[in-house]
Design a protein around this motif. Structure first.
Motif, PDB file in Angstrom:
ATOM      1  N   ALA A   1       0.866  -1.178   0.000  1.00 13.59           N
ATOM      2  CA  ALA A   1       0.000   0.000   0.000  1.00 13.59           C
ATOM      3  C   ALA A   1       0.899   1.222   0.000  1.00 13.59           C
ATOM      4  N   ASP A   2       0.311   2.385  -0.200  1.00 17.08           N
ATOM      5  CA  ASP A   2       1.105   3.608  -0.209  1.00 17.08           C
ATOM      6  C   ASP A   2       1.842   3.759   1.118  1.00 17.08           C
ATOM      7  N   GLY A   3       3.172   3.747   1.038  1.00 14.47           N
ATOM      8  CA  GLY A   3       3.974   3.953   2.230  1.00 14.47           C
ATOM      9  C   GLY A   3       4.030   2.784   3.181  1.00 14.47           C
ATOM     10  N   VAL A   4       3.543   1.612   2.774  1.00 10.65           N
ATOM     11  CA  VAL A   4       3.535   0.450   3.660  1.00 10.65           C
ATOM     12  C   VAL A   4       4.136  -0.752   2.933  1.00 10.65           C
ATOM     13  N   ALA A   5       5.217  -1.270   3.505  1.00 12.24           N
ATOM     14  CA  ALA A   5       5.833  -2.500   3.016  1.00 12.24           C
ATOM     15  C   ALA A   5       5.833  -3.519   4.144  1.00 12.24           C
ATOM     16  N   LEU A   6       5.637  -4.767   3.786  1.00 14.30           N
ATOM     17  CA  LEU A   6       5.641  -5.850   4.765  1.00 14.30           C
ATOM     18  C   LEU A   6       6.941  -6.641   4.672  1.00 14.30           C
ATOM     19  N   ASN A   7       7.463  -7.001   5.817  1.00 13.04           N
ATOM     20  CA  ASN A   7       8.554  -7.976   5.882  1.00 13.04           C
ATOM     21  C   ASN A   7       7.950  -9.365   5.736  1.00 13.04           C
ATOM     22  N   VAL A   8       8.528 -10.188   4.866  1.00 13.70           N
ATOM     23  CA  VAL A   8       7.934 -11.498   4.598  1.00 13.70           C
ATOM     24  C   VAL A   8       9.032 -12.541   4.409  1.00 13.70           C
ATOM     25  N   ALA A   9       8.784 -13.718   4.975  1.00 15.40           N
ATOM     26  CA  ALA A   9       9.654 -14.876   4.762  1.00 15.40           C
ATOM     27  C   ALA A   9       8.930 -15.825   3.803  1.00 15.40           C
ATOM     28  N   VAL A  10       9.630 -16.271   2.771  1.00 13.02           N
ATOM     29  CA  VAL A  10       9.031 -17.133   1.744  1.00 13.02           C
ATOM     30  C   VAL A  10       9.920 -18.359   1.557  1.00 13.02           C
ATOM     31  N   GLY A  11       9.262 -19.523   1.473  1.00 11.97           N
ATOM     32  CA  GLY A  11      10.017 -20.745   1.246  1.00 11.97           C
ATOM     33  C   GLY A  11       9.161 -21.814   0.587  1.00 11.97           C
ATOM     34  N   GLY A  12       9.814 -22.833   0.061  1.00 11.76           N
ATOM     35  CA  GLY A  12       9.103 -23.955  -0.535  1.00 11.76           C
ATOM     36  C   GLY A  12       8.648 -23.699  -1.948  1.00 11.76           C
ATOM     37  N   SER A  13       7.835 -24.633  -2.456  1.00 14.01           N
ATOM     38  CA  SER A  13       7.272 -24.512  -3.800  1.00 14.01           C
ATOM     39  C   SER A  13       5.960 -25.277  -3.843  1.00 14.01           C
TER      40      SER A  13
ATOM     41  N   ALA B   1       1.491 -24.998  -4.444  1.00 12.54           N
ATOM     42  CA  ALA B   1       0.336 -24.119  -4.240  1.00 12.54           C
ATOM     43  C   ALA B   1       0.585 -23.183  -3.056  1.00 12.54           C
ATOM     44  N   PRO B   2       0.214 -21.895  -3.186  1.00 11.38           N
ATOM     45  CA  PRO B   2       0.564 -20.916  -2.157  1.00 11.38           C
ATOM     46  C   PRO B   2      -0.287 -21.028  -0.899  1.00 11.38           C
ATOM     47  N   LEU B   3       0.377 -20.849   0.240  1.00 10.60           N
ATOM     48  CA  LEU B   3      -0.254 -20.834   1.547  1.00 10.60           C
ATOM     49  C   LEU B   3       0.331 -19.669   2.335  1.00 10.60           C
ATOM     50  N   VAL B   4      -0.524 -18.747   2.759  1.00 10.01           N
ATOM     51  CA  VAL B   4      -0.096 -17.586   3.545  1.00 10.01           C
ATOM     52  C   VAL B   4      -0.439 -17.833   5.009  1.00 10.01           C
ATOM     53  N   LEU B   5       0.540 -17.601   5.896  1.00  9.41           N
ATOM     54  CA  LEU B   5       0.381 -17.823   7.323  1.00  9.41           C
ATOM     55  C   LEU B   5       0.548 -16.502   8.061  1.00  9.41           C
ATOM     56  N   LEU B   6      -0.465 -16.118   8.844  1.00  8.42           N
ATOM     57  CA  LEU B   6      -0.467 -14.836   9.549  1.00  8.42           C
ATOM     58  C   LEU B   6      -0.304 -15.052  11.050  1.00  8.42           C
ATOM     59  N   HIS B   7       0.611 -14.334  11.635  1.00  8.80           N
ATOM     60  CA  HIS B   7       0.949 -14.511  13.051  1.00  8.80           C
ATOM     61  C   HIS B   7      -0.040 -13.796  13.969  1.00  8.80           C
ATOM     62  N   GLY B   8       0.110 -14.089  15.262  1.00  6.49           N
ATOM     63  CA  GLY B   8      -0.728 -13.472  16.274  1.00  6.49           C
ATOM     64  C   GLY B   8       0.049 -12.559  17.201  1.00  6.49           C
TER      65      GLY B   8
ATOM     66  N   LEU C   1       5.458 -27.540   5.968  1.00  8.69           N
ATOM     67  CA  LEU C   1       4.570 -27.434   4.809  1.00  8.69           C
ATOM     68  C   LEU C   1       5.291 -26.960   3.549  1.00  8.69           C
ATOM     69  N   ALA C   2       6.500 -26.410   3.705  1.00 13.40           N
ATOM     70  CA  ALA C   2       7.245 -25.960   2.529  1.00 13.40           C
ATOM     71  C   ALA C   2       7.653 -27.108   1.622  1.00 13.40           C
ATOM     72  N   ALA C   3       7.565 -28.328   2.117  1.00 14.24           N
ATOM     73  CA  ALA C   3       7.846 -29.487   1.264  1.00 14.24           C
ATOM     74  C   ALA C   3       6.806 -29.638   0.161  1.00 14.24           C
ATOM     75  N   GLU C   4       5.619 -29.063   0.377  1.00 13.00           N
ATOM     76  CA  GLU C   4       4.513 -29.229  -0.573  1.00 13.00           C
ATOM     77  C   GLU C   4       3.948 -27.916  -1.095  1.00 13.00           C
ATOM     78  N   HIS C   5       4.263 -26.802  -0.440  1.00 10.07           N
ATOM     79  CA  HIS C   5       3.626 -25.531  -0.759  1.00 10.07           C
ATOM     80  C   HIS C   5       4.643 -24.393  -0.792  1.00 10.07           C
ATOM     81  N   THR C   6       4.297 -23.364  -1.540  1.00  9.42           N
ATOM     82  CA  THR C   6       4.981 -22.087  -1.387  1.00  9.42           C
ATOM     83  C   THR C   6       4.381 -21.428  -0.159  1.00  9.42           C
ATOM     84  N   VAL C   7       5.166 -21.305   0.895  1.00  9.11           N
ATOM     85  CA  VAL C   7       4.676 -20.813   2.171  1.00  9.11           C
ATOM     86  C   VAL C   7       5.152 -19.369   2.360  1.00  9.11           C
ATOM     87  N   ILE C   8       4.199 -18.494   2.645  1.00  6.87           N
ATOM     88  CA  ILE C   8       4.441 -17.050   2.724  1.00  6.87           C
ATOM     89  C   ILE C   8       4.079 -16.590   4.130  1.00  6.87           C
TER      90      ILE C   8
END
Length: 296
Positions: free
Chosen positions: A19-31, A33-40, A55-62
């Motif tokens: 977004a305007d003026g907003v960047a997220l730090n992200v860790a990406v691994g695996g390959s 179908a994509p799966l996004v995991l959001l912390h608490g 899960l990175a053995a089967e998915h692109t994990v974001i």
């Protein structure tokens, strides 16, 4: 995040503008179908380290740090929208698209679950599957917390107050405040090792205003959005898995029934661990996510 902070083995770190003026730090691994995991709360994307590596053995994990948390940008709270879950959900969809994924599975824990639920309601075309770990939709959280039982959510009421007082109180004793939840909510004393705990506390200490703004939004604009969805009959149309401690018995409500009011295709599981289930029982969580992703 610094080079000395613990990281998810095999994952790469990057910053993605969402977004305007907003960047997220992200860790990406695996390959795959994509799966996004959001912390608490009070954590960062690192809470997913065991599950993500599995899960990175089967998915692109974001695994991003949410807006206002960790090493992601922390814009000033200039309006109720700044940390609305609607805004944070839009961040997640923009992140996935920037990484080349128009459709993806999404799982969230605690605060991340609220963002995931909002993403499922606002962006059903993008979310293929949805998982919520130890959280209730905002509407239901406020509806079930009442009387003496409301004391378990004292932090929700504290951080709902107008800007100024909660930020000052928390900043004055940040490690004790955030550490209280890491200690109280953990079902296992060794689930969060010392270096990870230190990372969480440092990240929270540096983000008090934005963390408070996130919670303040949940007592205001987020609740209004949920109430509007409930009135309109808006529901989660994708397969949904909920992993939850036995809140219902403790607080006197039927958690599964509450969730069925939101989800057409629901698998609701009560799990035998504490709040930080991705760290306390990572195999259980990873297996539940695999089961979810098999559903159509």
């Amino acid at each position: 995040m610094t080079s000395t902070d613990p990281q998810i083995p095999g994952f790469t770190q990057q910053r993605v503008t969402v977004a305007d003026g907003v960047a997220l730090n992200v860790a990406v691994g695996g390959s795959g179908a994509p799966l996004v995991l959001l912390h608490g709360f009070p954590q960062t994307h690192l809470m997913w380290r065991h599950v993500a590596a599995d899960l990175a053995a089967e998915h692109t994990v974001i695994c991003p740090d949410l807006r206002g948390y960790g090493a992601s940008d922390k814009p000033a709270e200039t309006s109720p929208d700044t940390y609305a879950k609607r805004t944070m959900a839009a961040d997640v969809v923009a992140l996935a698209r920037a990484l080349g994924h128009e459709r993806f599975a999404l799982a969230g824990h605690d605060r991340g679950a609220l963002v995931a639920i909002r993403a499922g309601l606002d962006h059903p075309e993008a979310i293929t599957h949805l998982a919520s770990l130890d959280a209730m939709p905002t509407f239901d959280t406020w509806d079930v917390l009442h009387g003496a039982f409301g004391a378990v959510g004292f932090h929700l009421y504290l951080m709902a107050q107008p800007p100024g007082l909660p930020e000052a109180m928390i900043a004055a004793s940040a490690d004790a405040y955030f550490g209280h939840f890491l200690d109280l909510w953990a079902g296992s004393g060794d689930a969060i090792p010392d270096d990870v705990r230190a990372h969480y506390l440092a990240a929270c200490r540096a983000a008090v205003p934005s963390i408070v703004a996130d919670f303040r939004a949940t007592a205001g604009i987020d609740l209004a959005h949920d109430e509007a969805d409930r009135a309109a009959g808006n529901r989660l149309r994708m397969p949904v898995t909920v992993l939850q401690q036995d809140w219902g018995t403790a607080l006197g409500f039927d958690a599964t029934a509450r969730w069925r009011a939101w989800a057409d295709d629901l698998d609701h599981r009560t799990v035998p661990c504490g709040h930080f289930m991705a760290e306390e029982a990572p195999t259980l969580v990873a297996d539940a996510l695999r089961d979810l992703l098999k559903r159509r």
